[in-house]
Scaffold this motif. Structure first.
Motif, PDB file in Angstrom:
ATOM      1  N   GLN A   1       0.986  -0.847  -0.119  1.00 31.43           N
ATOM      2  CA  GLN A   1       0.200   0.209   0.000  1.00 31.43           C
ATOM      3  C   GLN A   1       0.887   1.374  -0.145  1.00 31.43           C
ATOM      4  O   GLN A   1       0.157   2.419  -0.383  1.00 31.43           O
ATOM      5  CB  GLN A   1      -0.926  -0.071   0.870  1.00 31.43           C
ATOM      6  N   ASN A   2       1.942   0.938  -0.306  1.00 37.33           N
ATOM      7  CA  ASN A   2       2.905   2.255  -0.177  1.00 37.33           C
ATOM      8  C   ASN A   2       3.026   3.470  -0.863  1.00 37.33           C
ATOM      9  O   ASN A   2       2.922   2.326  -2.214  1.00 37.33           O
ATOM     10  CB  ASN A   2       4.697   1.197   0.365  1.00 37.33           C
TER      11      ASN A   2
ATOM     12  N   PHE B   1       4.543   4.958  -2.378  1.00 36.96           N
ATOM     13  CA  PHE B   1       5.284   5.168  -2.854  1.00 36.96           C
ATOM     14  C   PHE B   1       6.176   3.533  -4.031  1.00 36.96           C
ATOM     15  O   PHE B   1       6.593   2.401  -4.003  1.00 36.96           O
ATOM     16  CB  PHE B   1       7.227   5.706  -2.638  1.00 36.96           C
TER      17      PHE B   1
ATOM     18  N   ASN C   1      18.256   0.046   1.319  1.00 38.84           N
ATOM     19  CA  ASN C   1      16.573  -0.175   1.647  1.00 38.84           C
ATOM     20  C   ASN C   1      15.503  -0.942   2.101  1.00 38.84           C
ATOM     21  O   ASN C   1      16.742  -1.086   3.626  1.00 38.84           O
ATOM     22  CB  ASN C   1      16.518  -2.044   0.336  1.00 38.84           C
ATOM     23  N   MET C   2      14.757  -1.577   1.704  1.00 43.20           N
ATOM     24  CA  MET C   2      13.595  -1.871   3.688  1.00 43.20           C
ATOM     25  C   MET C   2      13.453  -3.258   3.267  1.00 43.20           C
ATOM     26  O   MET C   2      14.299  -3.745   2.541  1.00 43.20           O
ATOM     27  CB  MET C   2      12.933  -0.546   4.024  1.00 43.20           C
TER      28      MET C   2
ATOM     29  N   ASP D   1       7.893  -1.184   9.062  1.00 40.79           N
ATOM     30  CA  ASP D   1       8.361   0.030   7.631  1.00 40.79           C
ATOM     31  C   ASP D   1       7.985  -1.642   6.245  1.00 40.79           C
ATOM     32  O   ASP D   1       8.772  -2.480   6.495  1.00 40.79           O
ATOM     33  CB  ASP D   1       9.619  -0.074   7.811  1.00 40.79           C
ATOM     34  N   SER D   2       6.654  -1.142   6.060  1.00 42.61           N
ATOM     35  CA  SER D   2       6.761  -1.685   4.811  1.00 42.61           C
ATOM     36  C   SER D   2       6.597  -1.206   3.385  1.00 42.61           C
ATOM     37  O   SER D   2       6.793  -0.007   2.817  1.00 42.61           O
ATOM     38  CB  SER D   2       4.876  -1.887   4.659  1.00 42.61           C
ATOM     39  N   SER D   3       7.470  -2.324   2.993  1.00 40.49           N
ATOM     40  CA  SER D   3       8.337  -1.783   1.907  1.00 40.49           C
ATOM     41  C   SER D   3       7.525  -1.248   0.554  1.00 40.49           C
ATOM     42  O   SER D   3       6.378  -1.464   0.387  1.00 40.49           O
ATOM     43  CB  SER D   3       9.203  -3.189   1.432  1.00 40.49           C
ATOM     44  N   THR D   4       8.222  -0.550  -0.687  1.00 38.61           N
ATOM     45  CA  THR D   4       8.051  -0.458  -2.016  1.00 38.61           C
ATOM     46  C   THR D   4       7.395  -1.512  -2.857  1.00 38.61           C
ATOM     47  O   THR D   4       7.281  -1.273  -3.417  1.00 38.61           O
ATOM     48  CB  THR D   4       9.377   0.522  -2.409  1.00 38.61           C
TER      49      THR D   4
ATOM     50  N   LEU E   1      13.733   1.704  10.725  1.00 37.10           N
ATOM     51  CA  LEU E   1      14.875   1.846   9.888  1.00 37.10           C
ATOM     52  C   LEU E   1      15.263   2.838   9.911  1.00 37.10           C
ATOM     53  O   LEU E   1      16.338   3.859   9.643  1.00 37.10           O
ATOM     54  CB  LEU E   1      14.444   1.476   9.017  1.00 37.10           C
TER      55      LEU E   1
ATOM     56  N   CYS F   1       9.733   6.157   1.726  1.00 32.88           N
ATOM     57  CA  CYS F   1       9.261   4.686   1.948  1.00 32.88           C
ATOM     58  C   CYS F   1       8.910   4.997   3.379  1.00 32.88           C
ATOM     59  O   CYS F   1       6.789   4.892   3.241  1.00 32.88           O
ATOM     60  CB  CYS F   1      10.129   3.561   3.021  1.00 32.88           C
TER      61      CYS F   1
ATOM     62  N   GLY G   1       6.146   7.084   2.555  1.00 35.28           N
ATOM     63  CA  GLY G   1       4.442   5.985   1.523  1.00 35.28           C
ATOM     64  C   GLY G   1       3.565   5.208   2.534  1.00 35.28           C
ATOM     65  O   GLY G   1       3.218   5.238   1.619  1.00 35.28           O
ATOM     66  N   TYR G   2       4.224   4.600   3.470  1.00 37.78           N
ATOM     67  CA  TYR G   2       3.245   3.742   4.085  1.00 37.78           C
ATOM     68  C   TYR G   2       2.580   4.597   5.688  1.00 37.78           C
ATOM     69  O   TYR G   2       2.288   3.804   6.175  1.00 37.78           O
ATOM     70  CB  TYR G   2       4.062   2.737   4.337  1.00 37.78           C
TER      71      TYR G   2
ATOM     72  N   SER H   1       3.202  10.797  -5.179  1.00 34.75           N
ATOM     73  CA  SER H   1       5.231  10.675  -5.384  1.00 34.75           C
ATOM     74  C   SER H   1       5.721  10.555  -5.563  1.00 34.75           C
ATOM     75  O   SER H   1       7.528  11.089  -5.730  1.00 34.75           O
ATOM     76  CB  SER H   1       5.278   9.047  -5.131  1.00 34.75           C
TER      77      SER H   1
END
Lengths: 406, 406
Positions: free
Chosen positions: A55-56, A58, A190-191, A229-232, B310, B327, B330-331, B338
């Motif tokens: 749902q991000n 980005f 990145n995450m 942390d939910s990623s892109t 993070l 990120c 974004g979430y 974006s």
């Protein structure tokens, strides 16, 4: 549940090629120094497909391209995945590269473009080196059944591959569901990106497949957390190719329950594997909530507990700190009768009706030194139940994530 | 803003007794081994009062009693606070003890019970030792102006006291607003409890005071985070005693803007002090979001960034990891375009229109070694702006919270 007899237990050696007519493999195309970095998953029959995405805001370029592909006919036959580069925050060039990846892969496999999905995980904000991706695509072997290479190729800094399969019987025929996933590895900057691929040789109607994936994702993949942390790039894709020769299944089929149970069991297994391999994790934590006003409330409470840094550090330190569990339940946003809350750490009840019990702290602490920790919270607000999975928060998590990129 | 001239800058030596006719002090009553553990705050004039409380379902007993007191006449004259014991998850006996504390304090001070508020912070799930609390109450000296002792008495494992004052001119008279707070200390098995006390010698209507506190809390105290765990005892109380002899202020008073600005400035200062002293913190992080669709969206984005483990670990490690910032934005759940996002680390722009810039990583890393880190995120979705404050996530945070209780 009476259905349990016709669903096999999890086969931890199984994977995406356990169902009939699925093929997969992986190769090294140069995105990573030595490890496999490009994988593919192929069904020799066009498979009905569904996917859920992060749902991000980005959302990375490959997710958009995968959505375009599935939108056309709700079918897929080939999924290609690269690691080391997420193709996220890469603008128009990134989107062009994702489309080019799909084009090259469709040409290599002799498939229409809309039957090809592309996926990426890794570094954010760097353009895909397309020469290397092309090298990967030219290595695709559609007859390979080397699921292990696929599982390796999709990893970032996961410490192990994640795969399983499960079987059930539908219309007297054996139906298999297999899966591979990657989780909470870290590739700077990145995450943790979560990817999962589920294959089945059942024939499933597109609507039923889509709603089953959504429902199952809410109960499993969406109920795990490593650091919130939910990623892109998070994506779960399911392919159902019908090779088991069942009729087209949907919610109205008399044996749908067995299929749903098997599908959920597999997803839960993959989700737990991701949680257990969270960055710096030394323990898998499972939270079970019963008696909430609704299943959604139970889910919120379970997720709130599993996400609490204070709960995660307490479990890391084997501290039977019931106050933090109760507190995290309390701020979950779910309604609850606070004077009717019971809490258990494994077999040991530590809270009764909202008040602490005089439990044996040494025994509870010893329990928390195990690698699998179960926390149960019982409420008296209704019949809502849910689970969530996570891991402890360790020095190692901080070390991994505070290290300057090199 | 033209109002800025009639509001003084923050006086970091000021505190709850800076406004006229406020008194306070603290003592050691035996709840802690040696440190002060019982404090009081007194207005010689009944003060109009408002408070905001934790949304946690497990709201501690003293919060209920404070609500009862304020409900009667929306006034308070005495607030007593003990540390070391939160009187939370203590059931009926805990509620009786909180009421008893209020009764004893009202008798000691010769005040009606409903003008007395009681507050606790510390250990969860243990009954208040009332003999010690009584000792504290008997030590109350209503003529004391020893704000420093009050500030110390309310701490748990905070590493420093938190106080400030600010002045503004209303109707040609000097109005002072003072405050004391405690933050993110840890008392096992408790979680970080945030308490703040604000005093002012302005006369403010009860409705205006209540809505000002709510509005300010949303912009300041609710925009800080240390670990996302909101406690059972979080409270902010404001007392306005009118000793500055203004007329009764409300939103329609021509100089309300100055009062609101001063009040907000003080609250922001206290909130930042709490964030800076978060468990294991080595840095204060301030996130500013501009150009969001709404102020609420801006607030969500800022809070999401400041809450990200993070982001927090990256800043701990002086890693200019813009991908994690983007990120987390974004979430956040806020809507955003974006491809129109700019990100700055202090003076260094690292992201332009959603894409990374080729910035000097060494320079950006050097910036992140400072003790005050500013992150600015500019969007193009509207005019919504907000701030949030937090701290880095360190090994020390894990050490503090993973240590078994002793």
């Amino acid at each position: 549940m009476t259905l349990v007899n016709i669903v096999s237990s999890i086969n931890i050696k199984g994977g995406v090629t356990s169902p009939k007519s699925f093929f997969s493999g992986g190769t090294h195309c140069g995105l990573r120094r030595k490890k496999l970095d490009f994988g593919w998953l192929y069904s020799s029959i066009p498979a009905k497909a569904a996917a859920v995405y992060t749902q991000n805001a980005f959302q990375a370029a490959p997710l958009k391209v995968t959505q375009e592909s599935i939108a056309k006919e709700q079918k897929l036959q080939l999924v290609v995945v690269n690691s080391a580069n997420a193709n996220a925050c890469t603008g128009k060039e990134g989107l062009e590269n994702a489309r080019l990846t799909r084009k090259y892969a469709s040409e290599e496999a002799g498939l229409p473009e809309h039957l090809v999905a592309v996926q990426s995980t890794g570094l954010i904000g760097v353009q895909l080196p397309m020469d290397k991706v092309e090298t990967g695509i030219r290595s695709i072997n559609l007859e390979s059944q080397d699921a292990a290479s696929f599982e390796q190729a999709i990893l970032t800094t996961d410490t192990c591959t994640k795969h399983a399969s499960v079987e059930c019987e539908i219309e007297g025929k054996q139906v298999t569901i297999g899966g591979a996933a990657k989780g909470s590895g870290m590739i700077d900057p990145n995450m943790a990106t979560m990817l999962a691929y589920i294959t089945t040789d059942a024939d499933v109607s597109q609507d039923a497949l889509k709603s089953l994936l959504k429902k199952t994702t809410d109960k499993t993949y969406n109920q795990i957390t490593v650091d919130g942390d939910s990623s892109t790039n998070d994506t779960v894709v399911v392919l159902a190719n019908g090779a088991a020769e069942t009729s087209e299944l949907d919610e109205f089929h008399p044996e749908w329950g067995a299929f749903e149970e098997a599908f959920t069991k597999l997803s839960e297994e993959l989700a737990k594997k991701i949680a257990r391999d969270g960055e710096g994790a030394t323990k898998l934590i499972e939270v079970q909530v019963e008696g909430a006003a609704t299943a959604a409330d139970a889910g919120k409470i379970a997720k709130s507990i599993i996400s609490s840094n204070l709960v995660k550090t307490a479990i890391h330190g084997a501290d039977p700190n019931w106050g933090r569990i109760v507190c995290a339940a309390g701020y979950s946003g779910a309604s609850m009768e606070s004077e009717a809350v019971d809490v258990y750490l494994g077999p040991i009840q530590v809270v009764s009706e909202g008040l602490p019990l005089d439990f044996d702290e040494a025994e509870a602490s010893a329990y928390l030194t195990q690698s699998d920790i179960y926390i149960k919270v019982k409420l008296e607000d209704g019949t809502g139940a849910a689970q969530a999975w996570g891991c402890d928060l360790s020095y190692e998590y901080v070390r991994i994530n505070a290290s300057y990129r090199t």
